[in-house]
Design an enzyme around this catalytic site. Sequence first.
Site, PDB file in Angstrom:
ATOM      1  N   SER A 698      44.973  45.357  49.376  1.00 15.67           N
ATOM      2  CA  SER A 698      46.107  46.372  48.843  1.00 15.67           C
ATOM      3  C   SER A 698      45.662  47.842  48.427  1.00 15.67           C
ATOM      4  O   SER A 698      46.144  48.361  48.072  1.00 15.67           O
ATOM      5  CB  SER A 698      46.060  45.580  46.955  1.00 15.67           C
ATOM      6  N   LYS A 741      43.856  47.425  37.217  1.00 23.37           N
ATOM      7  CA  LYS A 741      44.076  48.280  38.742  1.00 23.37           C
ATOM      8  C   LYS A 741      44.483  49.652  37.422  1.00 23.37           C
ATOM      9  O   LYS A 741      43.712  50.569  37.439  1.00 23.37           O
ATOM     10  CB  LYS A 741      45.385  48.204  39.955  1.00 23.37           C
TER      11      LYS A 741
END
Length: 807
Positions: A698, A741
């Site tokens: 990611s 996140k």
Amino acid sequence: MIEIGVPERPAREVEVDGSPPLAQRVGVLPLRDTVTFPEMLIPLNVGQQRSIELINDALRGDRQVAMVASRNPELENPGPEALYDVGVIGVVARMIRVPDGTLRVLIQGGQRVRFERWAATEPYLSAEVVELPDVVVTTTPELTALMRNVQQTFTNIASELPYLPEELQIMVANVEDPTTLSHLIASALRLGTAEKQALLEELDVAKRLRRLSEILARELEVVAIGSKIQSQVQSELEKGQREYFLRQQLKAIQEELGEGDEVQAEASELRQQLEAMELPEEVRKQVDRELSRLERLQPAMAEYGVVRSYLEWIASLPWDKSTEDNLDLEHARNVLDEDHYDIEQVKDRILEFLAVRSLKPDARGSILCFVGPPGVGKTSLGRSIARALGRRFERISVGGVRDEAEIRGHRRTYIGAMPGVIIRALRDAGANNPLLMIDEIDKMGADFRGDPSSAMLEVLDPEQNHAFRDHYLDLPFSLEGVMFVTTANTLDTIPGPLRDRMEVIQLAGYTEAEKLEIAKRYLVPRQIERNGLTRSRIAFTDPALRVIIADYTREAGVRQLERELGSVCRKVARQVAEGSAKRKVTITEPRVRALLGRRRFFSETRRRTARPGVATGLAWTPVGGEVLFIEATAMSGKGRLTITGQLGEVMQESAQAALSYVRSNVGDLVPGLADDWFATHDIHIHVPAGATPKDGPSAGVAMVTALASLISGRPVRSDVAMTGEITLTGQVLPIGGLKEKALAAQRGRIHCVIAPALNEQDAEEIPEHLRRDLEFKFVATIDEVLEVALQRRPERRRAPVLADRAA
């Protein structure tokens, strides 16, 4: 007959002989539970006054009385409507007066009669009767066979029944008249009144014998069953007596050795405990066997302790004990709200479980697995669920367990063997339907001693755990009533088959606003109490709590926050104890800094991204989301790529893919860049915090952005963080952990988050107030990422790479 010890007048005996002809009108003697048959001699006890008068009048006259059974034996003085229509005429052959006023009479039965009309009811019953002779039949082979069958069957029955004398058997064997044979046997058998009356009313001798044969066959079967039962009882009695004598001898030997009392007391106590419990049949058989062994063993024998411990474990388990669930949804909601702030998804799932249980009490519950970073309240949530349900709570920590026997127990053949943690937890709970929390299930290991996660497959499967067998007990114990809740920090280390058996509920970290509410509602009151303070001694302001959250903690949960609050409370407690704090202490922002010292965490996004070549990424870790800085720099060289920061293989491949994309699209990213620039420069990509291992795809978007910023000289916006996997064609692929996140971005004072367009639906899991504070940019290609992330043009000075290119 005169009863012994009764000094009244002596009994007087009257005897008569002869049989007068049938009278048209005769007195009727009702009988209770007795049916008389023709040609039979019947002894009777006569006690009712009207019956006594009837006997006296009969003796003074022709001695004839009609005997008939009563339909209802409970009636004391039955009337004509309560009597059968067919009876027997008899002649009073003998009468004895007993001192108590009753009569003992012997009546010789005569003809069968039918009562045509009742003539009188006072002073006793009398009626007009007509004779009912047997139907004349001729002797046939069938009749002869019926007689022999009846005689043989009766002989077999008489040999087993003590109330039938041997003389009766001889008499039956020698009777040649079928009518007399049927009357003799029917009067001797103990049959019901209705059945005997039916035999009396049957005029056809052949039919009567056939009916009697059926009755005798039934009685023979009953006698056979009774004999079998008697033999079994006798055998059990003999076995019991033998065991009793042997035990008495053993007891005497033990008493001589001084061991009898101890052995007997322990065995007796265990037997009483186990007999008072409702055990399954298989368990009961095993318990009886082991108790018998224990009573035969000597305390000095090694096996004695093994058997005794085994029985004590069985006696300590809640085989038949359970608690009743509190299915009040409003109560459950209040308890969950009282113990935990927010986490609506988990609360709704518990309320759904209660709703289903209230509609279907025997429904099997699913296995819940709470997955989230440390300190978000997974374990305390399980305790809160147990309190809402009204169930016992037991916690098992399986983190670091590598021995399969810890779950299933050890075989009894081993020294020091004991049951596994599941059975031990049930024993401690004292009920067979507790809430069992299996903590840190993602941290179980495996080695040469077995794989405990495989042993968990049966425990956490509702289709199998109704007969869970622990190796120590080796008996099935039902886990159907147990509600299992497991916790984990990550799903990656949980084996697939085990993960498939659980319903996963994700618990993300808390936002700053949520931490503030949790601190005010739960943490501050708890720390004030634990440190011996009261609300009249200390108070926290909201700005002070925000300072502690932002400047002294950086976590997804609230564990470190509680420690810092405890530190503040301890310091105030010392001041109170020393007497320097005379009044209530109010914790404000300046006082926090004075008590806790210098701030420990800074928002360094603006400083770190001030130069080109640095991008802010977002990463997911088992302890929550983290802000990650991706740094890229270039130097003269031969086109080599260096990657540092203890990156995993997947992350290194992302760096290679990012560089390949930038090189292949450099014309669009930086128009006018020299064609040999990458051949004459080495690229170094570094992810700080090199002591921490990092992996995952990611960070690909952030790496492309860092390289594009480097070669274009355009710094990355300081208020932007990004996440997403990159492909060689510039596509942005979805990632996981968007909520975690986003929380990390909020903690890092970032206002804009770039995420893959395919993750847009995951934004619904993010709290609404956090979505208002953050601006989400969902992108599908790297061009959209760069459009948002890079500043429009370099400020004042040119980027180092461009300067090198101009030179």
